[in-house]
Design an enzyme around this catalytic site. Structure first.
Site, PDB file in Angstrom:
ATOM      1  N   GLY A   1      29.764-101.055  18.194  1.00 43.81           N
ATOM      2  CA  GLY A   1      30.114 -99.744  18.733  1.00 43.81           C
ATOM      3  C   GLY A   1      31.489 -99.682  19.364  1.00 43.81           C
ATOM      4  O   GLY A   1      32.210 -98.688  19.207  1.00 43.81           O
TER       5      GLY A   1
ATOM      6  N   THR B   1      21.503 -99.762  13.866  1.00 43.40           N
ATOM      7  CA  THR B   1      21.189 -98.377  14.201  1.00 43.40           C
ATOM      8  C   THR B   1      20.609 -97.617  13.001  1.00 43.40           C
ATOM      9  O   THR B   1      21.138 -97.734  11.886  1.00 43.40           O
ATOM     10  CB  THR B   1      22.483 -97.681  14.649  1.00 43.40           C
ATOM     11  OG1 THR B   1      22.997 -98.395  15.763  1.00 43.40           O
ATOM     12  CG2 THR B   1      22.247 -96.236  15.015  1.00 43.40           C
TER      13      THR B   1
ATOM     14  N   GLY C   1      27.158-100.598  13.471  1.00 42.92           N
ATOM     15  CA  GLY C   1      27.983-101.805  13.609  1.00 42.92           C
ATOM     16  C   GLY C   1      28.404-101.967  15.054  1.00 42.92           C
ATOM     17  O   GLY C   1      27.727-101.466  15.956  1.00 42.92           O
TER      18      GLY C   1
ATOM     19  N   ARG D   1      25.346-100.487  29.186  1.00 38.58           N
ATOM     20  CA  ARG D   1      26.346-100.420  28.101  1.00 38.58           C
ATOM     21  C   ARG D   1      25.967 -99.333  27.082  1.00 38.58           C
ATOM     22  O   ARG D   1      24.803 -99.198  26.695  1.00 38.58           O
ATOM     23  CB  ARG D   1      26.433-101.786  27.415  1.00 38.58           C
ATOM     24  CG  ARG D   1      27.395-101.837  26.209  1.00 38.58           C
ATOM     25  CD  ARG D   1      26.647-101.688  24.896  1.00 38.58           C
ATOM     26  NE  ARG D   1      27.521-101.866  23.749  1.00 38.58           N
ATOM     27  CZ  ARG D   1      27.181-101.525  22.512  1.00 38.58           C
ATOM     28  NH1 ARG D   1      26.006-100.994  22.258  1.00 38.58           N
ATOM     29  NH2 ARG D   1      28.016-101.694  21.525  1.00 38.58           N
ATOM     30  N   VAL D   2      26.938 -98.538  26.675  1.00 41.75           N
ATOM     31  CA  VAL D   2      26.710 -97.499  25.671  1.00 41.75           C
ATOM     32  C   VAL D   2      27.628 -97.779  24.485  1.00 41.75           C
ATOM     33  O   VAL D   2      28.824 -98.022  24.664  1.00 41.75           O
ATOM     34  CB  VAL D   2      27.018 -96.098  26.256  1.00 41.75           C
ATOM     35  CG1 VAL D   2      26.921 -95.027  25.175  1.00 41.75           C
ATOM     36  CG2 VAL D   2      26.048 -95.784  27.397  1.00 41.75           C
ATOM     37  N   GLY D   3      27.061 -97.768  23.285  1.00 33.71           N
ATOM     38  CA  GLY D   3      27.862 -97.997  22.081  1.00 33.71           C
ATOM     39  C   GLY D   3      28.335 -96.682  21.485  1.00 33.71           C
ATOM     40  O   GLY D   3      28.333 -95.637  22.143  1.00 33.71           O
ATOM     41  N   ASP D   4      28.701 -96.734  20.228  1.00 34.81           N
ATOM     42  CA  ASP D   4      29.196 -95.534  19.538  1.00 34.81           C
ATOM     43  C   ASP D   4      28.073 -94.541  19.225  1.00 34.81           C
ATOM     44  O   ASP D   4      28.305 -93.330  19.111  1.00 34.81           O
ATOM     45  CB  ASP D   4      29.844 -95.925  18.210  1.00 34.81           C
ATOM     46  CG  ASP D   4      28.831 -96.613  17.301  1.00 34.81           C
ATOM     47  OD1 ASP D   4      28.236 -97.629  17.739  1.00 34.81           O
ATOM     48  OD2 ASP D   4      28.603 -96.123  16.177  1.00 34.81           O
TER      49      ASP D   4
HETATM   50  N1  ASP Z   1      26.457 -99.225  16.838  1.00 35.90           N
HETATM   51  C1  ASP Z   1      25.429 -99.763  17.684  1.00 35.90           C
HETATM   52  C2  ASP Z   1      25.991-100.053  19.040  1.00 35.90           C
HETATM   53  O1  ASP Z   1      27.092-100.539  19.141  1.00 35.90           O
HETATM   54  C3  ASP Z   1      24.798-101.008  17.163  1.00 35.90           C
HETATM   55  C4  ASP Z   1      24.555-101.084  15.705  1.00 35.90           C
HETATM   56  O2  ASP Z   1      24.676-100.150  14.954  1.00 35.90           O
HETATM   57  O3  ASP Z   1      24.211-102.180  15.298  1.00 35.90           O
HETATM   58  O4  ASP Z   1      25.286 -99.854  20.004  1.00 35.90           O
END
Ligand code: ASP
Length: 316
Positions: free
Chosen positions: A210, A156, A208, A184-187
């Protein structure tokens, strides 16, 4: 709050350096902080070779590029975000527009895309031939994995900026995890998890896995730690270490996590569970350095890698 006549940026991964240079130039020309942060994020979204953000982002398990982005204004605490959107050239632009609203600020899927169309933002097919090839070869080799990890080294883009008046803001954008479940939704677009900005205190953002980052609301936790008087670096280290320790104790998933922060004086901080996490710091004096943080002998070490160390690093 009007503390200095300087401005500062901190952003995630080497790939954000060009964007931070652009943002610095824009502030120097008198542009507003929001424009500068958004342009820094757009520089990464528009670059096809960065395979985890915007155009060129890696697809979900249906072979579609679904994107998440968010923006927060630290003066007003207003924030906006889009989740699981397709074909929007610069999701950060839509997030900025949403952050101006009092209601309906976070939109997902079709509703977000309809809002973007009304705004008149550019649409394009975000799936590049290179991303499609990578998708096809990964699926041919191993099928769709049960569990997806963040890639070590190119994830990200998060940009935190602080202007000469002490206003702070944060923008983030990502295609999320490769081969993720559709929807799907991450952080990243979740306020408090992937980002948080309060000009009275500071701002923080995360990259990282999420699912593991959001279990600790890491960005808000870091800003709260700065509110309690911790400098940005100590806040990042303390919050990440406590979260990793908690996840280890309760067992289960503890994927890679990296965080950046800046306090209201413009001091930067970063911490990671990786061996090496690159980040960029820029300021009004024209400096724009790629730094790194990593674990060494059980301690977090922030350093400027030499050429030999960069040769070993394979990410963006
Ligand atoms: N944090 C992001 C997610 O989980 C992915 C990433 O930062 O690599 O969607």
């Amino acid at each position: 709050m009007k503390t200095t006549d300087q401005w500062n940026f901190i952003s995630t991964w080497k790939m954000s350096r060009g964007g931070v240079l652009r943002a610095s130039r824009l502030l120097g020309e008198g542009q507003r902080l929001e424009r500068a942060v958004a342009e820094a994020v757009k520089a990464v979204e528009d670059e096809a070779s960065y395979c985890s953000v915007g155009y060129g982002g890696l697809p979900n398990r249906n072979g579609e590029v679904e994107l998440d982005a968010a923006y927060m204004d630290g003066d007003t605490l207003k924030a906006g975000g889009v989740m699981a959107v397709r074909d929007i050239r610069n999701p950060i632009e839509v997030a900025c527009a949403l952050s101006k609203l009092d209601r309906n600020c976070f939109l997902a899927g079709e509703g977000a895309m309809a809002f973007a169309r009304k705004q008149g933002v550019a649409f394009r097919n975000m799936l590049t031939p290179a991303a499609m090839e990578r998708f096809e070869s990964a699926v041919a080799k191993a099928g769709v994995p049960e569990r997806q990890e963040a890639y070590d080294g190119h994830d990200t883009v998060c940009v935190i900026g602080r202007d000469a008046g002490g206003s702070m803001a944060c923008g983030v954008s990502t295609s999320g995890l490769f081969l993720k479940h559709p929807g799907r939704v991450g952080d990243s677009p979740l306020i408090g998890s992937g980002f948080y900005a309060d000009s009275r205190v500071g701002a923080a953002a995360a990259t990282g896995v999420g699912e593991d980052i959001m279990r600790g609301c890491l960005s808000y936790a870091i800003v709260e730690r700065m509110a309690a008087g911790y400098p940005a670096q100590e806040a990042c280290e303390a919050v990440l270490a406590a979260h990793v320790e908690k996840l280890r104790q309760i067992g289960g998933s503890c994927g890679s996590m990296s965080v950046i922060a800046m306090d209201r004086e413009g001091r930067a901080g970063a911490a990671t569970s990786l061996d090496l996490f690159p980040f960029v710091v820029g300021n009004a004096a024209g400096e724009c350095r790629v730094m790194a943080v990593g674990q060494a002998d059980g301690r977090m070490r922030v350093f400027q890698p030499d050429e030999e160390e960069w040769k070993k690093y394979e990410g963006d």
